[in-house]
Design a protein around this motif. Structure first.
Motif, PDB file in Angstrom:
ATOM      1  N   LEU A  18     -53.146  38.535  -9.135  1.00 39.41           N
ATOM      2  CA  LEU A  18     -53.879  37.952  -8.047  1.00 39.41           C
ATOM      3  C   LEU A  18     -54.409  38.935  -7.200  1.00 39.41           C
ATOM      4  N   THR A  19     -55.284  38.774  -6.389  1.00 39.79           N
ATOM      5  CA  THR A  19     -55.531  39.663  -5.524  1.00 39.79           C
ATOM      6  C   THR A  19     -54.672  39.634  -4.102  1.00 39.79           C
ATOM      7  N   VAL A  20     -54.705  40.572  -3.152  1.00 39.75           N
ATOM      8  CA  VAL A  20     -53.779  40.470  -1.962  1.00 39.75           C
ATOM      9  C   VAL A  20     -54.434  39.312  -1.188  1.00 39.75           C
ATOM     10  N   LYS A  21     -55.541  39.280  -1.111  1.00 41.65           N
ATOM     11  CA  LYS A  21     -56.192  38.230  -0.177  1.00 41.65           C
ATOM     12  C   LYS A  21     -55.718  36.778  -0.862  1.00 41.65           C
ATOM     13  N   ALA A  22     -55.767  36.583  -2.401  1.00 41.36           N
ATOM     14  CA  ALA A  22     -55.274  35.408  -2.821  1.00 41.36           C
ATOM     15  C   ALA A  22     -53.909  35.153  -2.603  1.00 41.36           C
ATOM     16  N   VAL A  23     -52.986  36.108  -2.810  1.00 36.49           N
ATOM     17  CA  VAL A  23     -51.457  35.917  -2.317  1.00 36.49           C
ATOM     18  C   VAL A  23     -51.357  35.442  -0.764  1.00 36.49           C
ATOM     19  N   ARG A  24     -52.185  36.201   0.001  1.00 36.67           N
ATOM     20  CA  ARG A  24     -52.104  35.878   1.528  1.00 36.67           C
ATOM     21  C   ARG A  24     -52.590  34.575   1.882  1.00 36.67           C
ATOM     22  N   PHE A  25     -53.583  34.167   1.080  1.00 35.29           N
ATOM     23  CA  PHE A  25     -53.989  32.645   1.377  1.00 35.29           C
ATOM     24  C   PHE A  25     -53.077  31.588   1.061  1.00 35.29           C
ATOM     25  N   TYR A  26     -52.285  32.029  -0.173  1.00 33.56           N
ATOM     26  CA  TYR A  26     -51.282  30.960  -0.771  1.00 33.56           C
ATOM     27  C   TYR A  26     -50.185  30.954   0.293  1.00 33.56           C
ATOM     28  N   SER A  27     -49.851  32.138   0.796  1.00 29.13           N
ATOM     29  CA  SER A  27     -48.695  32.268   1.757  1.00 29.13           C
ATOM     30  C   SER A  27     -48.871  31.356   2.948  1.00 29.13           C
ATOM     31  N   ASP A  28     -50.405  31.501   3.513  1.00 26.74           N
ATOM     32  CA  ASP A  28     -50.495  30.981   4.538  1.00 26.74           C
ATOM     33  C   ASP A  28     -50.611  29.368   4.292  1.00 26.74           C
ATOM     34  N   ASN A  38     -39.716  42.845   6.696  1.00 22.08           N
ATOM     35  CA  ASN A  38     -39.139  44.138   6.651  1.00 22.08           C
ATOM     36  C   ASN A  38     -38.942  44.744   8.104  1.00 22.08           C
ATOM     37  N   PRO A  39     -38.453  45.616   8.133  1.00 21.22           N
ATOM     38  CA  PRO A  39     -38.361  46.259   9.920  1.00 21.22           C
ATOM     39  C   PRO A  39     -39.737  46.460  10.314  1.00 21.22           C
ATOM     40  N   ALA A  40     -40.716  46.544   9.489  1.00 21.22           N
ATOM     41  CA  ALA A  40     -42.131  46.913  10.139  1.00 21.22           C
ATOM     42  C   ALA A  40     -42.858  45.446  10.479  1.00 21.22           C
ATOM     43  N   GLY A  41     -41.983  44.456  10.084  1.00 18.82           N
ATOM     44  CA  GLY A  41     -42.472  43.111  10.241  1.00 18.82           C
ATOM     45  C   GLY A  41     -43.482  42.649   8.994  1.00 18.82           C
ATOM     46  N   HIS A  42     -43.593  43.174   8.102  1.00 16.26           N
ATOM     47  CA  HIS A  42     -44.179  42.739   6.737  1.00 16.26           C
ATOM     48  C   HIS A  42     -43.588  41.636   5.881  1.00 16.26           C
ATOM     49  N   ARG A  43     -44.338  40.642   5.532  1.00 12.97           N
ATOM     50  CA  ARG A  43     -43.540  39.640   4.772  1.00 12.97           C
ATOM     51  C   ARG A  43     -42.987  40.221   3.499  1.00 12.97           C
ATOM     52  N   ARG A  44     -41.955  39.442   3.103  1.00 14.70           N
ATOM     53  CA  ARG A  44     -41.143  39.745   1.914  1.00 14.70           C
ATOM     54  C   ARG A  44     -41.033  38.506   0.978  1.00 14.70           C
ATOM     55  N   TYR A  45     -41.164  38.649  -0.264  1.00 10.36           N
ATOM     56  CA  TYR A  45     -41.167  37.555  -1.082  1.00 10.36           C
ATOM     57  C   TYR A  45     -40.033  37.720  -1.953  1.00 10.36           C
ATOM     58  N   GLY A  46     -39.449  36.472  -2.497  1.00 15.01           N
ATOM     59  CA  GLY A  46     -38.284  36.625  -3.589  1.00 15.01           C
ATOM     60  C   GLY A  46     -38.955  36.510  -4.972  1.00 15.01           C
ATOM     61  N   VAL A  47     -37.997  36.330  -5.894  1.00 12.95           N
ATOM     62  CA  VAL A  47     -38.549  36.194  -7.374  1.00 12.95           C
ATOM     63  C   VAL A  47     -39.102  34.976  -7.716  1.00 12.95           C
TER      64      VAL A  47
END
Length: 319
Positions: A18-28, A38-47
Protein backbone atom coordinates in the motif's frame (compact mmCIF):
# COMPACT_ATOMS: atom_id res chain seq x y z
CA UNK A 1 8.96 -13.00 12.13
CA UNK A 2 9.50 -11.61 15.62
CA UNK A 3 6.13 -11.14 17.28
CA UNK A 4 7.46 -8.13 19.20
CA UNK A 5 8.63 -6.32 16.07
CA UNK A 6 7.05 -2.99 15.25
CA UNK A 7 6.96 -1.02 12.04
CA UNK A 8 6.78 2.57 10.98
CA UNK A 9 4.11 3.63 8.50
CA UNK A 10 6.72 3.50 5.71
CA UNK A 11 7.79 -0.02 6.64
CA UNK A 12 4.15 -1.13 6.87
CA UNK A 13 3.49 0.31 3.43
CA UNK A 14 6.40 -1.60 1.92
CA UNK A 15 5.30 -4.89 3.50
CA UNK A 16 1.67 -4.59 2.37
CA UNK A 17 2.14 -2.95 -1.02
CA UNK A 18 0.00 0.00 0.00
CA UNK A 19 1.03 3.61 -0.22
CA UNK A 20 2.07 5.54 2.89
CA UNK A 21 -0.95 7.74 2.35
CA UNK A 22 -3.27 4.69 2.30
CA UNK A 23 -1.77 3.25 5.48
CA UNK A 24 -2.13 6.59 7.24
CA UNK A 25 -5.76 6.80 6.02
CA UNK A 26 -6.60 3.36 7.43
CA UNK A 27 -4.84 4.20 10.66
CA UNK A 28 -6.78 7.46 11.02
CA UNK A 29 -10.04 5.53 10.44
CA UNK A 30 -9.19 2.98 13.13
CA UNK A 31 -8.82 0.06 10.73
CA UNK A 32 -5.32 -0.51 12.09
CA UNK A 33 -4.17 1.01 15.34
CA UNK A 34 -0.59 1.84 16.35
CA UNK A 35 0.84 -0.05 19.29
CA UNK A 36 2.73 3.05 20.41
CA UNK A 37 5.09 5.75 19.27
CA UNK A 38 8.87 6.00 19.01
CA UNK A 39 10.86 8.70 20.84
CA UNK A 40 10.36 11.02 17.89
CA UNK A 41 6.59 10.65 18.21
CA UNK A 42 6.10 8.56 15.04
CA UNK A 43 3.49 5.83 15.13
CA UNK A 44 4.62 2.20 15.38
CA UNK A 45 2.54 -0.82 14.37
CA UNK A 46 2.61 -4.44 15.41
CA UNK A 47 2.71 -7.60 13.26
CA UNK A 48 -1.08 -7.91 13.32
CA UNK A 49 -1.33 -4.65 11.36
CA UNK A 50 0.35 -6.36 8.39
CA UNK A 51 -2.27 -9.13 8.36
CA UNK A 52 -5.17 -6.68 8.77
CA UNK A 53 -3.96 -4.44 5.96
CA UNK A 54 -3.41 -7.42 3.66
CA UNK A 55 -7.06 -8.43 4.23
CA UNK A 56 -8.23 -4.83 3.77
CA UNK A 57 -6.42 -4.59 0.45
CA UNK A 58 -7.96 -7.84 -0.79
CA UNK A 59 -11.47 -6.81 0.23
CA UNK A 60 -11.08 -3.37 -1.35
CA UNK A 61 -9.94 -4.95 -4.62
CA UNK A 62 -13.13 -7.03 -4.52
CA UNK A 63 -15.11 -3.80 -4.28
CA UNK A 64 -16.22 -3.83 -0.63
CA UNK A 65 -16.67 -0.48 1.06
CA UNK A 66 -14.94 0.60 4.22
CA UNK A 67 -17.98 0.15 6.53
CA UNK A 68 -18.36 -3.48 5.44
CA UNK A 69 -14.64 -4.09 5.79
CA UNK A 70 -14.77 -2.74 9.32
CA UNK A 71 -17.55 -5.17 10.27
CA UNK A 72 -15.49 -8.07 8.91
CA UNK A 73 -12.39 -7.01 10.80
CA UNK A 74 -14.36 -6.55 14.01
CA UNK A 75 -16.02 -9.97 13.49
CA UNK A 76 -19.48 -8.42 13.43
CA UNK A 77 -20.04 -10.22 10.12
CA UNK A 78 -18.38 -13.43 9.00
CA UNK A 79 -16.30 -13.23 5.86
CA UNK A 80 -18.35 -15.96 4.07
CA UNK A 81 -21.57 -14.02 4.70
CA UNK A 82 -20.03 -10.83 3.37
CA UNK A 83 -18.63 -12.67 0.32
CA UNK A 84 -22.04 -14.20 -0.49
CA UNK A 85 -23.82 -10.85 -0.24
CA UNK A 86 -21.20 -9.13 -2.32
CA UNK A 87 -21.32 -11.86 -4.97
CA UNK A 88 -25.07 -11.25 -5.30
CA UNK A 89 -24.51 -7.53 -5.68
CA UNK A 90 -21.90 -8.21 -8.35
CA UNK A 91 -24.39 -10.41 -10.23
CA UNK A 92 -26.80 -7.48 -10.40
CA UNK A 93 -24.02 -5.17 -11.47
CA UNK A 94 -22.85 -7.58 -14.17
CA UNK A 95 -26.37 -7.86 -15.60
CA UNK A 96 -26.64 -4.07 -15.67
CA UNK A 97 -23.28 -3.76 -17.39
CA UNK A 98 -24.34 -6.33 -19.99
CA UNK A 99 -27.41 -4.26 -20.76
CA UNK A 100 -25.33 -1.10 -21.09
CA UNK A 101 -22.81 -2.91 -23.27
CA UNK A 102 -25.59 -4.16 -25.54
CA UNK A 103 -27.06 -0.66 -25.83
CA UNK A 104 -23.69 0.82 -26.75
CA UNK A 105 -23.05 -1.91 -29.30
CA UNK A 106 -26.44 -1.40 -30.88
CA UNK A 107 -25.93 2.36 -31.05
CA UNK A 108 -22.42 2.01 -32.47
CA UNK A 109 -23.57 -0.43 -35.14
CA UNK A 110 -26.65 1.51 -36.20
CA UNK A 111 -25.32 5.04 -35.83
CA UNK A 112 -28.42 5.82 -33.79
CA UNK A 113 -29.88 9.26 -33.24
CA UNK A 114 -30.46 10.51 -29.65
CA UNK A 115 -34.13 9.47 -29.97
CA UNK A 116 -33.15 5.97 -31.09
CA UNK A 117 -30.64 5.72 -28.25
CA UNK A 118 -33.45 6.41 -25.78
CA UNK A 119 -35.60 3.72 -27.41
CA UNK A 120 -32.79 1.14 -27.44
CA UNK A 121 -32.01 1.80 -23.77
CA UNK A 122 -35.69 1.46 -22.82
CA UNK A 123 -36.07 -1.82 -24.70
CA UNK A 124 -32.95 -3.24 -23.08
CA UNK A 125 -34.23 -2.50 -19.58
CA UNK A 126 -37.75 -3.91 -19.91
CA UNK A 127 -38.77 -6.34 -17.19
CA UNK A 128 -39.68 -9.93 -18.05
CA UNK A 129 -43.41 -9.12 -17.85
CA UNK A 130 -42.95 -6.08 -20.08
CA UNK A 131 -40.98 -8.12 -22.61
CA UNK A 132 -43.66 -10.81 -22.66
CA UNK A 133 -46.38 -8.20 -23.13
CA UNK A 134 -44.55 -6.56 -26.04
CA UNK A 135 -43.94 -9.85 -27.85
CA UNK A 136 -47.43 -11.12 -27.02
CA UNK A 137 -49.01 -8.07 -28.62
CA UNK A 138 -46.74 -8.47 -31.66
CA UNK A 139 -47.56 -12.16 -32.18
CA UNK A 140 -51.27 -11.56 -31.57
CA UNK A 141 -51.21 -8.89 -34.25
CA UNK A 142 -49.57 -11.32 -36.65
CA UNK A 143 -51.52 -14.49 -35.95
CA UNK A 144 -54.91 -13.41 -34.59
CA UNK A 145 -57.43 -14.81 -37.01
CA UNK A 146 -55.29 -16.13 -39.89
CA UNK A 147 -56.96 -19.52 -39.54
CA UNK A 148 -60.20 -17.91 -40.72
CA UNK A 149 -58.87 -17.79 -44.25
CA UNK A 150 -59.20 -21.57 -44.53
CA UNK A 151 -62.35 -23.16 -45.94
CA UNK A 152 -65.22 -23.49 -43.47
CA UNK A 153 -64.40 -24.72 -40.01
CA UNK A 154 -61.72 -27.08 -41.25
CA UNK A 155 -59.00 -24.54 -41.89
CA UNK A 156 -55.52 -24.86 -40.48
CA UNK A 157 -57.00 -24.15 -37.06
CA UNK A 158 -55.82 -22.27 -34.07
CA UNK A 159 -53.51 -25.09 -33.00
CA UNK A 160 -51.26 -24.69 -36.00
CA UNK A 161 -50.82 -20.96 -35.54
CA UNK A 162 -50.46 -21.25 -31.79
CA UNK A 163 -47.57 -23.61 -32.46
CA UNK A 164 -46.01 -21.23 -34.97
CA UNK A 165 -46.41 -18.33 -32.55
CA UNK A 166 -44.67 -20.31 -29.80
CA UNK A 167 -41.81 -21.11 -32.16
CA UNK A 168 -41.37 -17.37 -32.81
CA UNK A 169 -41.42 -16.32 -29.14
CA UNK A 170 -38.13 -15.00 -27.71
CA UNK A 171 -37.34 -15.96 -24.12
CA UNK A 172 -34.42 -13.99 -22.71
CA UNK A 173 -32.72 -16.03 -19.94
CA UNK A 174 -32.36 -14.69 -16.41
CA UNK A 175 -28.65 -14.11 -16.92
CA UNK A 176 -28.31 -13.24 -20.61
CA UNK A 177 -25.03 -12.65 -22.36
CA UNK A 178 -24.31 -9.27 -23.91
CA UNK A 179 -24.99 -10.79 -27.34
CA UNK A 180 -28.40 -12.03 -26.19
CA UNK A 181 -29.35 -8.63 -24.81
CA UNK A 182 -28.23 -6.93 -28.02
CA UNK A 183 -30.19 -9.43 -30.11
CA UNK A 184 -33.26 -8.86 -27.93
CA UNK A 185 -33.06 -5.10 -28.45
CA UNK A 186 -32.96 -5.47 -32.24
CA UNK A 187 -35.70 -8.11 -32.18
CA UNK A 188 -37.92 -5.89 -30.06
CA UNK A 189 -37.42 -3.06 -32.53
CA UNK A 190 -38.52 -5.37 -35.34
CA UNK A 191 -41.57 -6.41 -33.32
CA UNK A 192 -42.52 -2.75 -33.03
CA UNK A 193 -42.30 -2.21 -36.79
CA UNK A 194 -45.85 -2.09 -38.20
CA UNK A 195 -44.54 -2.87 -41.67
CA UNK A 196 -42.81 -6.02 -40.44
CA UNK A 197 -45.94 -7.07 -38.57
CA UNK A 198 -47.99 -6.74 -41.75
CA UNK A 199 -45.36 -8.67 -43.67
CA UNK A 200 -45.51 -11.62 -41.26
CA UNK A 201 -49.30 -11.52 -41.14
CA UNK A 202 -49.44 -11.70 -44.93
CA UNK A 203 -47.06 -14.65 -44.89
CA UNK A 204 -49.16 -16.38 -42.22
CA UNK A 205 -52.37 -15.84 -44.17
CA UNK A 206 -50.75 -17.10 -47.36
CA UNK A 207 -49.52 -20.19 -45.59
CA UNK A 208 -52.99 -20.80 -44.15
CA UNK A 209 -54.57 -20.58 -47.59
CA UNK A 210 -52.05 -22.98 -49.09
CA UNK A 211 -51.92 -25.76 -46.52
CA UNK A 212 -55.70 -26.27 -46.71
CA UNK A 213 -57.59 -28.63 -44.45
CA UNK A 214 -56.58 -32.07 -43.31
CA UNK A 215 -53.22 -33.17 -41.96
CA UNK A 216 -50.31 -30.70 -42.03
CA UNK A 217 -48.46 -30.49 -45.32
CA UNK A 218 -45.11 -28.98 -46.27
CA UNK A 219 -45.40 -25.26 -47.00
CA UNK A 220 -43.93 -23.04 -49.66
CA UNK A 221 -40.51 -22.81 -47.99
CA UNK A 222 -40.09 -26.58 -48.33
CA UNK A 223 -41.32 -26.48 -51.92
CA UNK A 224 -38.76 -23.81 -52.79
CA UNK A 225 -35.93 -25.73 -51.18
CA UNK A 226 -36.78 -29.01 -52.86
CA UNK A 227 -37.65 -27.57 -56.28
CA UNK A 228 -34.91 -25.02 -56.86
CA UNK A 229 -32.27 -25.96 -54.30
CA UNK A 230 -30.27 -28.12 -56.76
CA UNK A 231 -30.36 -25.37 -59.40
CA UNK A 232 -29.06 -22.81 -56.88
CA UNK A 233 -26.34 -25.21 -55.74
CA UNK A 234 -25.33 -25.74 -59.38
CA UNK A 235 -24.98 -22.00 -59.87
CA UNK A 236 -27.62 -21.75 -62.62
CA UNK A 237 -28.85 -18.32 -63.58
CA UNK A 238 -32.59 -18.05 -62.76
CA UNK A 239 -33.31 -16.71 -66.26
CA UNK A 240 -31.33 -19.35 -68.13
CA UNK A 241 -32.88 -22.15 -70.20
CA UNK A 242 -31.18 -24.67 -67.91
CA UNK A 243 -33.16 -23.30 -64.97
CA UNK A 244 -36.53 -23.54 -66.72
CA UNK A 245 -37.18 -27.08 -65.54
CA UNK A 246 -36.69 -26.17 -61.86
CA UNK A 247 -38.92 -23.11 -62.23
CA UNK A 248 -41.65 -25.13 -63.91
CA UNK A 249 -41.48 -27.73 -61.14
CA UNK A 250 -41.89 -25.04 -58.48
CA UNK A 251 -44.84 -23.39 -60.26
CA UNK A 252 -46.54 -26.76 -60.74
CA UNK A 253 -46.04 -27.73 -57.11
CA UNK A 254 -47.36 -24.38 -55.92
CA UNK A 255 -50.43 -24.73 -58.16
CA UNK A 256 -51.21 -27.99 -56.41
CA UNK A 257 -50.82 -26.33 -53.02
CA UNK A 258 -53.22 -23.44 -53.66
CA UNK A 259 -55.79 -25.54 -55.49
CA UNK A 260 -56.19 -27.78 -52.46
CA UNK A 261 -58.07 -24.85 -50.92
CA UNK A 262 -61.14 -24.60 -53.14
CA UNK A 263 -61.72 -21.16 -54.61
CA UNK A 264 -58.56 -19.64 -53.23
CA UNK A 265 -57.27 -18.51 -56.63
CA UNK A 266 -58.36 -18.94 -60.22
CA UNK A 267 -57.06 -22.09 -61.84
CA UNK A 268 -55.16 -20.51 -64.75
CA UNK A 269 -51.38 -20.72 -64.76
CA UNK A 270 -50.89 -16.96 -65.01
CA UNK A 271 -52.80 -16.29 -61.81
CA UNK A 272 -50.95 -19.05 -59.98
CA UNK A 273 -47.58 -17.72 -61.10
CA UNK A 274 -48.56 -14.16 -60.16
CA UNK A 275 -49.57 -15.22 -56.66
CA UNK A 276 -46.36 -17.23 -56.30
CA UNK A 277 -44.33 -14.18 -57.29
CA UNK A 278 -46.05 -12.12 -54.58
CA UNK A 279 -45.45 -14.79 -51.96
CA UNK A 280 -41.78 -15.14 -52.86
CA UNK A 281 -41.28 -11.36 -52.77
CA UNK A 282 -42.63 -11.31 -49.21
CA UNK A 283 -40.53 -14.31 -48.19
CA UNK A 284 -37.41 -12.63 -49.61
CA UNK A 285 -37.77 -9.62 -47.28
CA UNK A 286 -34.52 -9.70 -45.22
CA UNK A 287 -36.39 -8.77 -42.03
CA UNK A 288 -38.02 -12.20 -41.95
CA UNK A 289 -34.73 -14.09 -41.86
CA UNK A 290 -33.18 -11.52 -39.53
CA UNK A 291 -35.95 -12.11 -36.99
CA UNK A 292 -35.21 -15.85 -37.04
CA UNK A 293 -31.48 -15.22 -36.61
CA UNK A 294 -32.07 -12.93 -33.63
CA UNK A 295 -34.59 -15.36 -32.14
CA UNK A 296 -31.98 -18.11 -32.19
CA UNK A 297 -29.45 -15.90 -30.38
CA UNK A 298 -31.93 -14.80 -27.69
CA UNK A 299 -33.20 -18.34 -27.05
CA UNK A 300 -29.77 -19.95 -27.24
CA UNK A 301 -30.72 -22.08 -30.26
CA UNK A 302 -28.41 -23.15 -33.07
CA UNK A 303 -28.25 -20.59 -35.86
CA UNK A 304 -30.97 -21.31 -38.43
CA UNK A 305 -29.92 -22.47 -41.87
CA UNK A 306 -30.30 -19.61 -44.30
CA UNK A 307 -32.61 -20.12 -47.26
CA UNK A 308 -32.25 -16.56 -48.51
CA UNK A 309 -30.30 -17.54 -51.63
CA UNK A 310 -32.92 -20.11 -52.69
CA UNK A 311 -35.86 -17.79 -52.02
CA UNK A 312 -34.22 -14.90 -53.87
CA UNK A 313 -33.35 -17.18 -56.80
CA UNK A 314 -36.94 -18.39 -57.00
CA UNK A 315 -38.25 -14.82 -56.73
CA UNK A 316 -36.14 -13.66 -59.65
CA UNK A 317 -36.96 -16.75 -61.69
CA UNK A 318 -40.75 -16.45 -61.27
CA UNK A 319 -41.05 -12.66 -61.54
Amino acid sequence: MNGDATYTIGELARRTGLTVKAVRFYSDRGIVSPTGRNPAGHRRYGVDAVARLDLVRTLRELGLGLPVIRTVLERELTLPAVAAAHAEALDVRIRLLRVRQAVLRAVARRGSTPEELTLVHRLAQLSEDERNRLIGEFLTGVFAGPGDVGPGDAGPGEGLFAGVARSLTPELPEEPTADQVEAWVELAQLAGDDGFRELLRGLAEGEAAEVGSGPPRPGLAVAVRESVGPAVAAGLDPGSPEAAEAVAALVERYAGMVQRSAGTVPGDAGAVRGRLAERLAAMADPRRERYLELLAVVNGWPAPESRAAEVDWARRAVA
